[in-house]
Enzyme design. Structure first.
Site, PDB file in Angstrom:
ATOM      1  N   HIS A 122       0.858   3.593   6.933  1.00 36.21           N
ATOM      2  CA  HIS A 122       1.104   4.946   6.419  1.00 36.21           C
ATOM      3  C   HIS A 122      -0.182   5.787   6.429  1.00 36.21           C
ATOM      4  O   HIS A 122      -1.294   5.241   6.394  1.00 36.21           O
ATOM      5  CB  HIS A 122       1.680   4.875   5.004  1.00 36.21           C
ATOM      6  CG  HIS A 122       3.111   4.423   4.992  1.00 36.21           C
ATOM      7  ND1 HIS A 122       3.935   4.560   3.907  1.00 36.21           N
ATOM      8  CD2 HIS A 122       3.873   3.851   5.980  1.00 36.21           C
ATOM      9  CE1 HIS A 122       5.135   4.092   4.207  1.00 36.21           C
ATOM     10  NE2 HIS A 122       5.121   3.640   5.452  1.00 36.21           N
ATOM     11  N   GLU A 124      -1.615   7.613   4.194  1.00 35.40           N
ATOM     12  CA  GLU A 124      -2.503   7.443   3.030  1.00 35.40           C
ATOM     13  C   GLU A 124      -3.311   6.151   3.143  1.00 35.40           C
ATOM     14  O   GLU A 124      -4.495   6.110   2.841  1.00 35.40           O
ATOM     15  CB  GLU A 124      -1.695   7.393   1.725  1.00 35.40           C
ATOM     16  CG  GLU A 124      -0.817   8.598   1.477  1.00 35.40           C
ATOM     17  CD  GLU A 124       0.594   8.446   2.031  1.00 35.40           C
ATOM     18  OE1 GLU A 124       0.741   7.974   3.171  1.00 35.40           O
ATOM     19  OE2 GLU A 124       1.535   8.798   1.320  1.00 35.40           O
ATOM     20  N   CYS A 148       4.656   6.955  -0.814  1.00 35.22           N
ATOM     21  CA  CYS A 148       5.671   5.948  -1.143  1.00 35.22           C
ATOM     22  C   CYS A 148       5.096   4.996  -2.211  1.00 35.22           C
ATOM     23  O   CYS A 148       3.930   5.100  -2.584  1.00 35.22           O
ATOM     24  CB  CYS A 148       6.066   5.173   0.112  1.00 35.22           C
ATOM     25  SG  CYS A 148       4.794   4.026   0.657  1.00 35.22           S
ATOM     26  N   CYS A 151       1.866   3.074  -1.028  1.00 33.36           N
ATOM     27  CA  CYS A 151       0.669   3.926  -0.973  1.00 33.36           C
ATOM     28  C   CYS A 151       0.231   4.314  -2.382  1.00 33.36           C
ATOM     29  O   CYS A 151      -0.972   4.393  -2.655  1.00 33.36           O
ATOM     30  CB  CYS A 151       0.948   5.172  -0.136  1.00 33.36           C
ATOM     31  SG  CYS A 151       1.145   4.781   1.603  1.00 33.36           S
TER      32      CYS A 151
HETATM   33  N1  LIG Z   1       3.929   8.999   2.217  1.00 29.52           N
HETATM   34  C1  LIG Z   1       4.306   8.506   3.413  1.00 29.52           C
HETATM   35  C2  LIG Z   1       5.639   8.259   3.688  1.00 29.52           C
HETATM   36  C3  LIG Z   1       5.988   7.820   4.941  1.00 29.52           C
HETATM   37  N2  LIG Z   1       5.041   7.655   5.870  1.00 29.52           N
HETATM   38  C4  LIG Z   1       5.432   7.315   7.240  1.00 29.52           C
HETATM   39  C5  LIG Z   1       6.119   6.039   7.532  1.00 29.52           C
HETATM   40  C6  LIG Z   1       6.968   6.387   8.744  1.00 29.52           C
HETATM   41  O1  LIG Z   1       6.159   6.367   9.930  1.00 29.52           O
HETATM   42  C7  LIG Z   1       7.368   7.818   8.466  1.00 29.52           C
HETATM   43  C8  LIG Z   1       8.710   7.927   7.777  1.00 29.52           C
HETATM   44  O2  LIG Z   1       9.709   7.696   8.718  1.00 29.52           O
HETATM   45  P1  LIG Z   1      11.237   8.104   8.461  1.00 29.52           P
HETATM   46  O3  LIG Z   1      11.707   7.265   7.315  1.00 29.52           O
HETATM   47  O4  LIG Z   1      11.260   9.564   8.113  1.00 29.52           O
HETATM   48  O5  LIG Z   1      11.924   7.800   9.755  1.00 29.52           O
HETATM   49  O6  LIG Z   1       6.357   8.335   7.631  1.00 29.52           O
HETATM   50  C9  LIG Z   1       3.711   7.900   5.580  1.00 29.52           C
HETATM   51  O7  LIG Z   1       2.831   7.783   6.440  1.00 29.52           O
HETATM   52  N3  LIG Z   1       3.378   8.296   4.343  1.00 29.52           N
HETATM   53 ZN   LIG Z   2       3.336   4.969   2.010  1.00 27.46          ZN
END
Ligand SMILES: Nc1ccn([C@H]2C[C@H](O)[C@@H](COP(=O)(O)O)O2)c(=O)n1
Ligand SMILES: [Zn+2]
Length: 202
Positions: A122, A124, A148, A151
């Site tokens: 992710h 973060e 999330c 993170c």
């Molecule tokens: N705070 C966050 C939340 C999610 N991510 C990333 C993880 C995945 O690559 C994408 C989410 O994918 P989706 O569920 O929309 O198909 O975002 C993050 O980096 N940081």
């Molecule tokens: Zn995350």
């Protein structure tokens, strides 16, 4: 049916206006008893609050630009971390780990065994790992999507001071994250971007 673009902009403007009003209300200024000096003071503080908001928007715009490097076709996330002096100490975006080939570990696989969520680092987490300073203690985090639960754990452990974010999701990992952040007293705040200054054309 989604509203036309100019309607979205007006909503964004209104939300922004209320966000600023809300911040000003917290100052608890009694305008009825204002003397000239108090009024000058009040205006100075209003200007200071507006300046602070613009700073948060500036760093979130940088986080947005950073997110554009992500190869995730569904959601690009960017994160910028700044220290007490407003110096950027790290940036990160969501991507597969170093050496993990995008052509083998594909972003679009539905199969649970191959799903991107098992492999992606992710934004973060990458920002925490990439830091160019000894500690993130008291640093400020700017991220385009609310952190999330995983993170949030790392941000709490890193002892960062506050998280500013753009978008939110009403899903379990994000609700759990809020529960944890509230309990650990790590504040977070959603920032609304000014009209026409968020979308970046590359
Ligand atoms: N705070 C966050 C939340 C999610 N991510 C990333 C993880 C995945 O690559 C994408 C989410 O994918 P989706 O569920 O929309 O198909 O975002 C993050 O980096 N940081
Ligand atoms: Zn995350």
């Amino acid at each position: 049916m989604s509203p036309p673009t100019n309607e979205i902009s007006e909503i964004s403007d209104l939300t922004q206006h209320f966000q600023l009003e809300n911040r000003l209300e917290k100052l608890d200024i009694n305008s009825n008893s204002s003397t000239n000096l108090q009024l000058i003071d009040e205006n100075a503080r209003k200007a200071e609050i507006q300046k602070e908001l613009e700073k948060h928007q500036r760093f979130l715009r940088m986080a947005k630009v950073t997110s554009l490097r992500s190869k995730d076709p569904n959601t690009q996330v960017g994160c910028v971390i700044v220290d007490k002096e407003n110096c950027i100490v790290s940036v990160g975006y969501n991507g597969f780990p170093i050496g993990v080939d995008d052509d083998v570990f594909r972003w679009d696989k539905e199969d649970p065994e191959d799903n991107k969520h098992l492999y992606v680092v992710h934004a973060e987490m990458n920002a925490i790992i990439n830091k160019r300073c000894a500690t993130l203690h008291d640093c400020i985090v700017y991220v385009t999507l609310f952190p999330c639960n995983k993170c949030a754990q790392m941000l709490i452990q890193s002892r960062v001071k506050k998280v500013y974010f753009l978008e939110d999701r009403d899903e379990l990992p994000f609700r759990a994250s809020k529960k944890m952040l509230d309990h650990a007293k790590l504040p977070y705040e959603q920032i609304v971007m000014p009209r026409g200054k968020y979308v970046i054309e590359c």
